[in-house]
Design a protein around this motif. Sequence first.
Motif, PDB file in Angstrom:
ATOM      1  N   LYS A  78      -7.466  -9.174  -6.865  1.00 46.10           N
ATOM      2  CA  LYS A  78      -7.787  -7.754  -6.837  1.00 46.10           C
ATOM      3  C   LYS A  78      -7.199  -7.128  -5.583  1.00 46.10           C
ATOM      4  O   LYS A  78      -7.283  -7.698  -4.490  1.00 46.10           O
ATOM      5  CB  LYS A  78      -9.297  -7.519  -6.876  1.00 46.10           C
ATOM      6  CG  LYS A  78      -9.691  -6.041  -6.842  1.00 46.10           C
ATOM      7  CD  LYS A  78     -11.163  -5.812  -7.128  1.00 46.10           C
ATOM      8  CE  LYS A  78     -11.425  -5.898  -8.618  1.00 46.10           C
ATOM      9  NZ  LYS A  78     -12.793  -5.457  -8.980  1.00 46.10           N
ATOM     10  N   VAL A  79      -6.602  -5.948  -5.745  1.00 44.60           N
ATOM     11  CA  VAL A  79      -6.006  -5.225  -4.628  1.00 44.60           C
ATOM     12  C   VAL A  79      -6.558  -3.808  -4.608  1.00 44.60           C
ATOM     13  O   VAL A  79      -7.078  -3.313  -5.611  1.00 44.60           O
ATOM     14  CB  VAL A  79      -4.461  -5.194  -4.730  1.00 44.60           C
ATOM     15  CG1 VAL A  79      -3.897  -6.604  -4.635  1.00 44.60           C
ATOM     16  CG2 VAL A  79      -4.012  -4.521  -6.025  1.00 44.60           C
ATOM     17  N   ALA A  80      -6.423  -3.162  -3.459  1.00 45.42           N
ATOM     18  CA  ALA A  80      -6.960  -1.806  -3.304  1.00 45.42           C
ATOM     19  C   ALA A  80      -5.970  -0.922  -2.565  1.00 45.42           C
ATOM     20  O   ALA A  80      -5.419  -1.315  -1.530  1.00 45.42           O
ATOM     21  CB  ALA A  80      -8.283  -1.836  -2.545  1.00 45.42           C
ATOM     22  N   ALA A  81      -5.745   0.265  -3.114  1.00 45.63           N
ATOM     23  CA  ALA A  81      -4.976   1.316  -2.442  1.00 45.63           C
ATOM     24  C   ALA A  81      -5.979   2.325  -1.894  1.00 45.63           C
ATOM     25  O   ALA A  81      -6.772   2.888  -2.650  1.00 45.63           O
ATOM     26  CB  ALA A  81      -4.018   1.990  -3.414  1.00 45.63           C
ATOM     27  N   ILE A  82      -5.940   2.545  -0.588  1.00 43.67           N
ATOM     28  CA  ILE A  82      -6.873   3.460   0.060  1.00 43.67           C
ATOM     29  C   ILE A  82      -6.237   4.849   0.120  1.00 43.67           C
ATOM     30  O   ILE A  82      -5.164   5.013   0.719  1.00 43.67           O
ATOM     31  CB  ILE A  82      -7.214   2.995   1.489  1.00 43.67           C
ATOM     32  CG1 ILE A  82      -7.693   1.536   1.488  1.00 43.67           C
ATOM     33  CG2 ILE A  82      -8.241   3.924   2.123  1.00 43.67           C
ATOM     34  CD1 ILE A  82      -8.952   1.290   0.740  1.00 43.67           C
TER      35      ILE A  82
ATOM     36  N   GLU B  51      -8.924  -8.468  -2.229  1.00 47.05           N
ATOM     37  CA  GLU B  51      -8.434  -9.409  -1.220  1.00 47.05           C
ATOM     38  C   GLU B  51      -7.389  -8.766  -0.317  1.00 47.05           C
ATOM     39  O   GLU B  51      -7.124  -9.257   0.775  1.00 47.05           O
ATOM     40  CB  GLU B  51      -7.843 -10.642  -1.896  1.00 47.05           C
ATOM     41  CG  GLU B  51      -8.845 -11.435  -2.708  1.00 47.05           C
ATOM     42  CD  GLU B  51      -8.237 -12.687  -3.299  1.00 47.05           C
ATOM     43  OE1 GLU B  51      -7.578 -13.445  -2.552  1.00 47.05           O
ATOM     44  OE2 GLU B  51      -8.392 -12.902  -4.518  1.00 47.05           O
ATOM     45  N   LEU B  52      -6.770  -7.703  -0.807  1.00 49.69           N
ATOM     46  CA  LEU B  52      -5.748  -6.967  -0.069  1.00 49.69           C
ATOM     47  C   LEU B  52      -6.067  -5.484  -0.172  1.00 49.69           C
ATOM     48  O   LEU B  52      -6.267  -4.969  -1.274  1.00 49.69           O
ATOM     49  CB  LEU B  52      -4.357  -7.238  -0.657  1.00 49.69           C
ATOM     50  CG  LEU B  52      -3.210  -6.312  -0.216  1.00 49.69           C
ATOM     51  CD1 LEU B  52      -2.872  -6.547   1.262  1.00 49.69           C
ATOM     52  CD2 LEU B  52      -1.979  -6.516  -1.093  1.00 49.69           C
TER      53      LEU B  52
ATOM     54  N   LEU C  71       2.040  -1.174  -5.561  1.00 45.31           N
ATOM     55  CA  LEU C  71       0.779  -0.603  -5.101  1.00 45.31           C
ATOM     56  C   LEU C  71       1.104   0.484  -4.089  1.00 45.31           C
ATOM     57  O   LEU C  71       1.751   0.214  -3.076  1.00 45.31           O
ATOM     58  CB  LEU C  71      -0.098  -1.680  -4.467  1.00 45.31           C
ATOM     59  CG  LEU C  71      -1.492  -1.246  -4.019  1.00 45.31           C
ATOM     60  CD1 LEU C  71      -2.362  -0.846  -5.217  1.00 45.31           C
ATOM     61  CD2 LEU C  71      -2.175  -2.359  -3.226  1.00 45.31           C
ATOM     62  N   ALA C  72       0.664   1.708  -4.374  1.00 49.42           N
ATOM     63  CA  ALA C  72       1.083   2.874  -3.584  1.00 49.42           C
ATOM     64  C   ALA C  72      -0.127   3.698  -3.149  1.00 49.42           C
ATOM     65  O   ALA C  72      -0.594   4.554  -3.905  1.00 49.42           O
ATOM     66  CB  ALA C  72       2.048   3.729  -4.391  1.00 49.42           C
TER      67      ALA C  72
ATOM     68  N   VAL D 126      -8.578   2.986  -4.914  1.00 55.50           N
ATOM     69  CA  VAL D 126      -8.018   2.659  -6.231  1.00 55.50           C
ATOM     70  C   VAL D 126      -7.850   1.144  -6.294  1.00 55.50           C
ATOM     71  O   VAL D 126      -7.097   0.569  -5.499  1.00 55.50           O
ATOM     72  CB  VAL D 126      -6.664   3.358  -6.442  1.00 55.50           C
ATOM     73  CG1 VAL D 126      -6.037   2.936  -7.771  1.00 55.50           C
ATOM     74  CG2 VAL D 126      -6.828   4.872  -6.381  1.00 55.50           C
ATOM     75  N   THR D 127      -8.556   0.492  -7.209  1.00 57.23           N
ATOM     76  CA  THR D 127      -8.490  -0.963  -7.299  1.00 57.23           C
ATOM     77  C   THR D 127      -7.915  -1.396  -8.640  1.00 57.23           C
ATOM     78  O   THR D 127      -7.968  -0.671  -9.637  1.00 57.23           O
ATOM     79  CB  THR D 127      -9.888  -1.601  -7.131  1.00 57.23           C
ATOM     80  OG1 THR D 127     -10.752  -1.129  -8.168  1.00 57.23           O
ATOM     81  CG2 THR D 127     -10.472  -1.271  -5.774  1.00 57.23           C
TER      82      THR D 127
END
Length: 271
Positions: free
Chosen positions: A2-6, A34-35, A209-210, A247-248
């Motif tokens: 799982k990744v996240a865009a802040i 995790e990122l 991922l943006a 945004v995940t």
Amino acid sequence: MKVAAIQMVSGTQRDDNLRAARILLEQAARSGAELAVLPEYFCMMGHRDTDKLAWREPEGDGVIQRFLADAARSLQIWIVGGTLPMQTTAPDRVRNTTLVFDPAGTCVARYDKIHLFCFDNGQESYHEGRIIEAGHLPVQFDLTARDGHRWRVGLSVCYDLRFPELYRAHARAGADLLLVPSAFTHTTGEAHWEVLLRARAVENLAYVLAPAQGGHHENGRRTWGHSMLVDPWGTVLAQQGEGAGVVTGDLSAEHLRNVRTQLPALAHRVL
């Protein structure tokens, strides 16, 4: 993984922005990311381009770098610090720099933005080259997820998105995930943001991922937002319009492998 865009709407005060970023990073960590990747200029959107000079930091030390290291260590996640102003040898210049911190709080990669935004439509005018000193080299880093899978990640920033040769260099280096922390203007973002992100994903058969700045800023700017995760087939998996948020989405090594097997375009390159 799982990744996240802040996504943020950063103001002119560094400490206020860092507090806002910490809240969003904690939200990303609670979601299982995790990122987590912060947007360009997450730490400050000044009234003038020269405001960056007062906040620049030497490599390895500074309030912003300590913030990123502490957040990564305490939340036990990988954090990519959007961009922050870093010192150069010139007193009137900065580098627009992305720093990557692992869950131990160690800085493991640095990328200095190569392409400097220049735009003037008679109403809006931007010229990053007046203050920012360009970087020169593409940078990748390797991230081992909790399940043991290793992801190779290519770094870029905002205006870099318009230069496909940078992303092809990442693809040649084996990148599986391309990061694009940004502060696209509302004008250019509305016209080109999504189509460029999806194109970079499709042509390089990689996740993109943006994280972006998104909204009306204290300094009068309006940024486009629409932070998103795009898969290697060009499908937008998650996005947010304007306003601060997280945004995940999930990266699938199996899906990446299947797409690259079914359409082996990277193996057909002649240049």
